[in-house]
Design a protein around this motif. Structure first.
Motif, mmCIF file in Angstrom:
data_model
loop_
_atom_site.group_PDB
_atom_site.id
_atom_site.type_symbol
_atom_site.label_atom_id
_atom_site.label_comp_id
_atom_site.label_asym_id
_atom_site.label_seq_id
_atom_site.Cartn_x
_atom_site.Cartn_y
_atom_site.Cartn_z
ATOM 1 N N SER A 74 40.575 38.993 49.256
ATOM 2 C CA SER A 74 41.482 40.101 48.974
ATOM 3 C C SER A 74 41.999 40.702 50.277
ATOM 4 C CB SER A 74 40.758 41.173 48.158
ATOM 5 O OG SER A 74 39.709 41.753 48.920
ATOM 6 N N ALA A 117 44.403 47.664 42.324
ATOM 7 C CA ALA A 117 43.788 46.432 41.831
ATOM 8 C C ALA A 117 44.217 45.232 42.659
ATOM 9 C CB ALA A 117 44.168 46.215 40.369
ATOM 10 N N THR A 118 45.457 45.221 43.093
ATOM 11 C CA THR A 118 45.946 44.108 43.904
ATOM 12 C C THR A 118 45.337 44.124 45.296
ATOM 13 O OG1 THR A 118 48.032 44.157 42.675
ATOM 14 C CG2 THR A 118 48.012 42.963 44.762
ATOM 15 N N TYR A 145 41.079 44.001 44.900
ATOM 16 C CA TYR A 145 40.441 42.895 44.194
ATOM 17 C C TYR A 145 41.239 41.614 44.374
ATOM 18 C CZ TYR A 145 37.718 40.425 40.709
ATOM 19 O OH TYR A 145 36.902 39.527 40.089
ATOM 20 N N SER A 146 42.299 41.451 43.600
ATOM 21 C CA SER A 146 43.096 40.233 43.734
ATOM 22 C C SER A 146 44.472 40.451 43.128
ATOM 23 C CB SER A 146 42.414 39.052 43.041
ATOM 24 O OG SER A 146 42.436 39.214 41.634
ATOM 25 N N THR A 169 45.849 38.441 41.055
ATOM 26 C CA THR A 169 45.779 38.072 39.637
ATOM 27 C C THR A 169 45.412 39.266 38.767
ATOM 28 O OG1 THR A 169 45.076 35.853 40.291
ATOM 29 C CG2 THR A 169 44.732 36.489 37.993
ATOM 30 N N LEU A 170 44.435 40.051 39.221
ATOM 31 C CA LEU A 170 44.048 41.235 38.452
ATOM 32 C C LEU A 170 45.183 42.250 38.400
ATOM 33 C CD1 LEU A 170 41.877 42.777 36.905
ATOM 34 C CD2 LEU A 170 41.106 43.748 39.091
ATOM 35 N N ALA A 206 47.618 40.999 35.817
ATOM 36 C CA ALA A 206 47.129 41.164 34.446
ATOM 37 C C ALA A 206 47.191 42.624 34.009
ATOM 38 C CB ALA A 206 45.705 40.632 34.338
ATOM 39 N N LEU A 207 46.749 43.530 34.868
ATOM 40 C CA LEU A 207 46.774 44.957 34.527
ATOM 41 C C LEU A 207 48.204 45.453 34.354
ATOM 42 C CD1 LEU A 207 43.990 46.541 36.786
ATOM 43 C CD2 LEU A 207 44.015 46.382 34.300
#
Length: 800
Positions: free
Chosen positions: A347, A601-602, A605-606, A608-609, A612-613
């Motif tokens: 990340s 979240a980006t 974490y990542s 992708t998360l 998605a969120l």
């Protein structure tokens, strides 16, 4: 016993009902049926002019209203003074008169077919296929002069009505815009299109190398492939003449995320450039397939699904991720990052920690070249913005191309590559040939397809959204004084098809995803590009570059490519403070929260998360907005007779009608927004507002809900589920002894009114007399019903 029933406080109705003699006089004056019949024959939707309930309305209206109503009543019983018919709707204030004796002229004045109803074939295939390809006599009935019945669509009907020939060819030129603009091309456009193509090539060909090598982790030549095929295909199929498609930072970064995932799972190695290119082709091909299918199924409205806060939060997060990513090669720490475990695929937070811990190992020459290039490009960018209003020609200065050329020359001349500065090296295709076509959807790549599906969907959605923004800002390509391509109309569905085909072909050549970019398209328009020929020229220049100029990129420093990407990343982030300031100013805390969640979240974490969120929260917001009934309780504006407004907005300024609950339904009723309709109506009954919590005890008296008036002027559509729920609501009220009235219902031949009749709502309410034209007329009808019940319960009471 009282001689008159108790009535609510409503001045006009009360004065009439408390003085029946006035009512008898007005009946006698109008020579209408006997006065006693006014209880049994109230105003209806169908016979409002002839019923005695209408006399009740006329007796209470102003002199102007009586004049107009009398005019309509006379016109209904005889021929119209304006057009000579007795069934028209002309009044003394009609703006113009149709010739009713000539049906063709009346239809032409309207423009469209009055009695057209679609069928399954046209609904699924559309007019272009149903009319242009399989015939045209499959949809609607048109009665000819001899009584014969011809089936045709509205488009075909209008074309025949107005003598338009070549109906099939008009569909072909519409769906293949190349055939429309190529015949309008002039030599005067050639110079501007060629200069625009050269300018874009100098800016964006080096950028495509940067996107491929630094973001997507594929061979640099695969970035050039995105400018070989995609622009020329869009020039043939696209509906925006000045838009130019190519790779973007966000899509390239997402491709790199898929490749990193495959590396982490052991499906490929860090140095397996061939497999990386094929994975990129899979992602690009899937994105193209998704967007192409969306186009042929008419899903062009999808660009409205993602909210502005989501896009701003996600794009800003991508910009931040790119900035952090590029700091590692810009500081010359790429080698250390490869040997630091999960740093390269971690990340942004992990990378920031790595940078802080390893800043002491910074390579001075690499950092100097990178930050020097970044500073020069940013200074030129700032200078252009300041000078362009006064000197528009500064847009032609290829500052980034100059930086690329000078950095390569300096590296070769001073031998910087021997001092630790990484260079691009030999650029070649992974297959050995200049252009390679490889079908991406083969069974052996099924594991890559599964990994890339969600990411490809997001690439397609984001790419189409950015392309839509660019296309809408550029319009149809008409320049000043009408110069440019004429007659090309923007179409979201055609844009989807054009972008889908372009990326399908790009996927076969293992290119990066390419979509329309706002900045690139504005450069094209501002430097003289007028027609799609500029995109064709750009593709030709890229082909020449791939065939003959690749060796000259050998000494190009990777640090310069990273700095160019950092400039793009900065441009993605720089608009975020403006949006934050705006939402703070309007107290848009939900939007700010959504932006912060996606960004955090980006970053922490990542990517992708964050994706998605963001998509999940945006879709939930859309669903919540679509399923929420927007019903309102209405109150009467003081001092008026027929003006009603939303009582929840300003309850102190409105008068409430005793014994009546007036409910406005301002939208079509479908399965999506009727699920909670009963609960919201119950809140209106209990509290007079939908904002009260259901734990609150009843505060609205039961007697104020004796009459329910539904203002359904906004119900322009009604499906089966909505009809069923509305019928259940009416049944519930009627079973409790509550009178139900509907006002401003669409006309009887409309689909909405037919649904009312078929479902039994009309009969259950009490017949057509409970369907009136306005809210105030419905209120008078409640008075009539009260009188009717009073005299029925008290037959010995004399009728005055």
């Amino acid at each position: 016993m009282s001689s008159h029933p108790p009535l609510r406080s409503h001045s006009r109705q009360t004065s009439l009902v408390n003085h029946p003699s006035r009512l008898r006089q007005s009946h006698a004056a109008d020579s209408d049926p006997a006065p006693d019949s006014f209880v049994d024959e109230p105003t209806t939707l169908r016979h409002s002019e002839e019923s005695t309930g209408s006399t009740l309305v006329n007796a209470a209206t102003s002199a102007r209203d009586r004049l107009v109503d009398g005019y309509f009543r006379i016109s209904a019983r005889s021929s119209c003074n304006s057009c000579g018919t007795g069934d028209c709707e002309h009044g003394i204030l009609s703006p113009h008169i149709f010739d009713h004796s000539n049906p063709k002229r009346r239809s032409d004045s309207y423009g469209g077919k009055l009695d057209s109803h679609g069928d399954v074939i046209h609904s699924v295939l559309g007019d272009a296929v149903a009319d242009g390809l399989i015939g045209g006599n499959v949809e609607r009935e048109d009665h000819g002069e001899n009584g014969e019945t011809n089936k045709m669509s509205t488009t075909d009907w209008l074309a025949r009505r107005h003598g338009i020939t070549g109906r099939r060819s008009m569909y072909i030129t519409y769906y293949f815009p190349f055939l429309q603009w190529i015949f309008q091309y002039k030599w005067a456009y050639l110079q501007g299109d060629l200069i625009a193509a050269l300018t874009m090539a100098s800016f964006y060909l080096p950028m495509s190398l940067s996107y491929a090598s630094n973001l997507a982790h594929v061979p640099p030549i695969n970035g050039l492939y995105s400018f070989v095929f995609n622009p020329v295909i869009y020039a043939f199929l696209g509906s925006c003449p000045q838009m130019v498609v190519g790779p973007e930072a966000a899509g390239s970064l997402l491709v790199g995320q898929v490749i990193r995932t495959t590396i982490d799972k052991g499906a490929t190695g860090d140095e397996d450039t061939m497999m990386h290119a094929r994975v990129a082709g899979v992602v690009t091909g899937m994105a193209g397939a998704i967007i192409f299918i969306a186009g042929i199924t008419r899903l062009g409205f999808l660009d409205s699904v993602l909210s502005r806060p989501f896009l701003r939060g996600f794009i800003s997060a991508i910009g931040f991720v790119i900035l952090v990513d590029q700091l590692i090669p810009e500081l010359g720490l790429a080698h250390q990052a490869k040997h630091a475990g999960s740093v390269s695929h971690g990340s942004s937070l992990i990378k920031l920690i790595f940078l802080v811990e390893n800043i002491k190992y910074t390579h001075g020459l690499t950092a100097g070249v990178a930050f020097g290039s970044f500073a020069i490009i940013m200074f030129c960018r700032f200078l252009k913005r300041r000078l362009q209003p006064r000197y528009p020609s500064v847009a032609y200065v290829p500052d980034r191309f100059i930086v690329v050329v000078l950095s390569a020359v300096f590296t070769w001349r001073f031998g910087w590559h021997h001092k630790g500065l990484e260079i691009l090296g030999n650029i070649h295709s992974t297959s050995g040939s200049s252009f390679t076509f490889h079908w991406p959807f083969i069974p052996s790549y099924m594991n890559h397809i599964q990994e890339a599906l969600s990411t490809s969907f997001l690439i397609a959605l984001l790419g189409f959204f950015e392309s839509s923004v660019a296309a809408k800002s550029l319009g149809g390509g008409e320049g000043k004084h009408g110069q440019g391509i004429q007659g090309m109309t923007l179409s979201a569905n055609r844009e989807l098809v054009a972008l889908g085909v372009a990326n399908l072909v790009g996927g076969c050549s293992m290119a990066l995803p390419a979509f329309g970019g706002y900045g690139r398209s504005k450069v094209n328009a501002s430097t003289g590009g007028t027609t799609p020929m500029s995109s064709i020229f750009l593709s030709l220049i890229t082909v020449i570059c791939v065939l003959f100029l690749l060796p000259y990129f050998h000494y190009l420093p990777k640090a310069v490519l990273s700095s160019m990407i950092s400039v793009v990343a900065y441009s993605l982030v720089e608009e975020c403070p403006h949006d934050i300031k705006f939402f703070v100013h309007i107290r848009g805390w939900s939007e700010l929260t959504l932006m912060f969640i996606i960004f955090a979240a980006t970053i922490f974490y990542s990517l992708t998360l964050g994706i998605a969120l963001g998509v999940g929260l945006s879709l939930l917001s859309v669903i919540r907005h679509a399923t929420k009934p927007r019903i309102q309780i209405l109150g009467k504006v003081p001092g008026t007779d027929s003006q009603f407004e939303n009582a929840e907005a300003n309850p102190q300024a409105l008068e409430f009608i005793e014994g009546c609950l007036i409910v406005k339904m301002p939208e079509p009723l479908t399965f999506a927004n009727t699920g909670d309709l009963k609960n919201r109506l119950r809140r209106l009954e209990l509290y007079g507002t939908t904002a009260a919590h259901p734990a609150l005890p009843r505060v609205r008296a039961v007697e104020h809900n004796q009459n329910i008036i539904f203002d359904v002027h906004g119900v322009t559509g009604l499906d089966g589920s909505g009809t069923q729920v509305l019928a259940e609501i009416v049944d519930g009220y009627v079973s409790k002894g509550t009178r139900v009235f509907f006002c401003r219902v669409p006309k009887e031949n409309s689909p909405v009114f037919k649904m009312f009749e078929k479902s039994g709502i009309v009969e259950r309410c009490g017949g057509l007399r409970h369907f009136v034209k306005s809210v105030d007329e419905a209120l008078r009808m409640t008075e009539v019903e009260s009188l009717s019940e009073f005299y029925r319960d008290n037959p010995e009471e004399p009728r005055l």
